[in-house]
Design an enzyme around this catalytic site. Structure first.
Site, PDB file in Angstrom:
ATOM      1  N   SER A 167      34.897  35.661  28.804  1.00  0.00           N
ATOM      2  CA  SER A 167      35.881  36.735  28.878  1.00  0.00           C
ATOM      3  C   SER A 167      37.084  36.398  29.743  1.00  0.00           C
ATOM      4  O   SER A 167      38.116  37.061  29.655  1.00  0.00           O
ATOM      5  CB  SER A 167      35.220  38.014  29.399  1.00  0.00           C
ATOM      6  OG  SER A 167      34.574  37.784  30.642  1.00  0.00           O
ATOM      7  N   ASP A 216      38.890  44.941  36.721  1.00  0.00           N
ATOM      8  CA  ASP A 216      37.673  45.738  36.608  1.00  0.00           C
ATOM      9  C   ASP A 216      36.639  45.135  37.544  1.00  0.00           C
ATOM     10  O   ASP A 216      36.984  44.370  38.444  1.00  0.00           O
ATOM     11  CB  ASP A 216      37.192  45.843  35.146  1.00  0.00           C
ATOM     12  CG  ASP A 216      36.812  44.487  34.541  1.00  0.00           C
ATOM     13  OD1 ASP A 216      36.662  43.504  35.295  1.00  0.00           O
ATOM     14  OD2 ASP A 216      36.651  44.419  33.307  1.00  0.00           O
ATOM     15  N   HIS A 243      36.515  41.077  36.222  1.00  0.00           N
ATOM     16  CA  HIS A 243      37.605  40.204  35.819  1.00  0.00           C
ATOM     17  C   HIS A 243      38.824  40.313  36.723  1.00  0.00           C
ATOM     18  O   HIS A 243      39.209  41.416  37.122  1.00  0.00           O
ATOM     19  CB  HIS A 243      38.022  40.535  34.379  1.00  0.00           C
ATOM     20  CG  HIS A 243      36.894  40.482  33.418  1.00  0.00           C
ATOM     21  ND1 HIS A 243      36.224  41.615  32.984  1.00  0.00           N
ATOM     22  CD2 HIS A 243      36.279  39.426  32.814  1.00  0.00           C
ATOM     23  CE1 HIS A 243      35.259  41.264  32.153  1.00  0.00           C
ATOM     24  NE2 HIS A 243      35.270  39.939  32.043  1.00  0.00           N
TER      25      HIS A 243
END
Length: 361
Positions: free
Chosen positions: A36, A325, A328
């Site tokens: 991600s 978040d 990340h």
């Protein structure tokens, strides 16, 4: 304290880097493998809870649209593409077609790991082995576009490959509650398992024609807000030290693996990007104040816990946050990390060379 030493390239140095870069594209193509931290839309069509195709993700991306990037704006792959002289970001595998693939593809997928089983708790994802399968399909298309496989082989040897994966093998496998099948292993044994699998994957990438490969280590994942919320902190540390130590065992083995690949594979040019060195050493990130809390309002429970709440509140001072978040980094963090990977600030940032020197070799 470790978290207060989260250090990146200063804004002044970043401006100098930008001014001294040539506008010419430094490699003909750029391929990205990872999770991600690099995903720019591959997970959008998948059935998974690891998605970032909704606001407030992308709030600072051009057009203020969510693209599937797990941050407020651009991610590290985007910044590396800019530093390499590409006029646009490298497209995601799921959306690219035609001659556009000649500039490279981004295969990264949120929740992906080195092990096929990592991230299964979140749903579908392109694990590293699947990303390699997708790359094989891409090579067939490149051969067709260039006329034959020999031409494709010559072309691919000039391209840059970046591999940034491994964090989910810890966050969404080894340390995933309830205990996973891997959690019965000691941290040393698990690191051995990861490296054995990763060695085969990197050798497969070489066998597919890649020669210039930058491999990122696993960062200080014990310092991300989600892990701090899940696991006890001891000895007054601001991070979950046991997780950082376990990831360090993998990184130590990865350095040895990179050296072995360079020694034993003809014309191999692998290099190691030391994310821990980038995080802990060098000039400070000017203006960053919030080191251990997310900028966006996060989901508190469920499979997507720790990701931004859809249409939830978001801080206005995003350049003052390390994390967007609970997992990340923010765009500003990614930009600094990419700058240090491209041009090392400290000798410990990369080994044997940084990305700028790798593409010039």
């Amino acid at each position: 304290m470790a978290i207060t030493k989260w250090i990146f390239l200063s804004l002044t140095m970043m401006m100098t880097l930008t001014l001294t870069l040539t506008h010419d594209q430094q490699v003909p193509c750029f391929f990205i493998f990872g999770d991600s931290q690099s995903d720019n839309g591959n997970n959008n069509p998948l059935i998974t809870n690891a998605k970032a195709d909704y606001r407030p993700y992308g709030i600072d991306f051009p057009g203020a649209v969510p693209t599937g990037r797990f941050t407020n704006g651009k991610n590290m792959a985007d910044f590396l593409a800019e530093l390499l002289g590409f006029s646009d970001s490298i497209p995601p595998f799921v959306a690219a077609q035609g001659s556009a693939i000649l500039k490279g593809l981004n295969y990264a997928s949120g929740a992906a790991g080195i092990l096929d089983s990592s991230g299964i708790n979140l749903g579908d994802r392109f694990c590293m082995n699947r990303q390699l399968q997708n790359h094989m399909a891409t090579i067939d298309q490149i051969a067709a576009l260039l006329g034959n496989q020999t031409a494709a082989d010559i072309y691919l040897r000039q391209c840059l490959n970046v591999v940034n994966i491994g964090g989910n093998d810890y966050i969404n496998n080894y340390y995933q509650p309830p205990p996973s099948s891997s959690s019965s292993l000691t941290p040393d044994a698990f690191a051995d398992e990861l490296i054995a699998t990763f060695s085969l994957q990197l050798r497969s990438l070489y066998d597919l024609g890649s020669r210039k490969v930058a491999v990122f280590g696993v960062g200080l994942i014990g310092c991300i807000p989600q892990e701090i919320s899940l696991y006890p902190i001891t000895n007054g540390s601001p991070c979950v030290d046991s997780i950082n130590i376990a990831a360090g065992l993998f990184n130590d083995r990865l350095v040895s693996l990179i050296n072995d690949l360079n020694t034993n594979l003809p014309n191999a040019q692998f290099t190691y990007i030391n994310v821990t060195s980038i995080a802990l050493g060098g000039p400070s990130l000017i203006g960053v104040k919030v080191l251990d809390a997310p900028c966006c309002e996060v989901q508190k429970a469920g499979a997507a816990a720790g990701q931004c709440l859809p249409d939830g509140a978001v801080c206005g001072n995003r350049d003052e946050y390390i994390f967007f978040d609970n997992f990340h980094p923010t765009q500003i963090s990614y930009s600094m990390m990419a700058s240090r990977a491209y041009r090392a600030s400290l000798p410990t940032d990369t080994s044997p060379v940084d990305i700028e020197r790798l593409v010039r070799q």
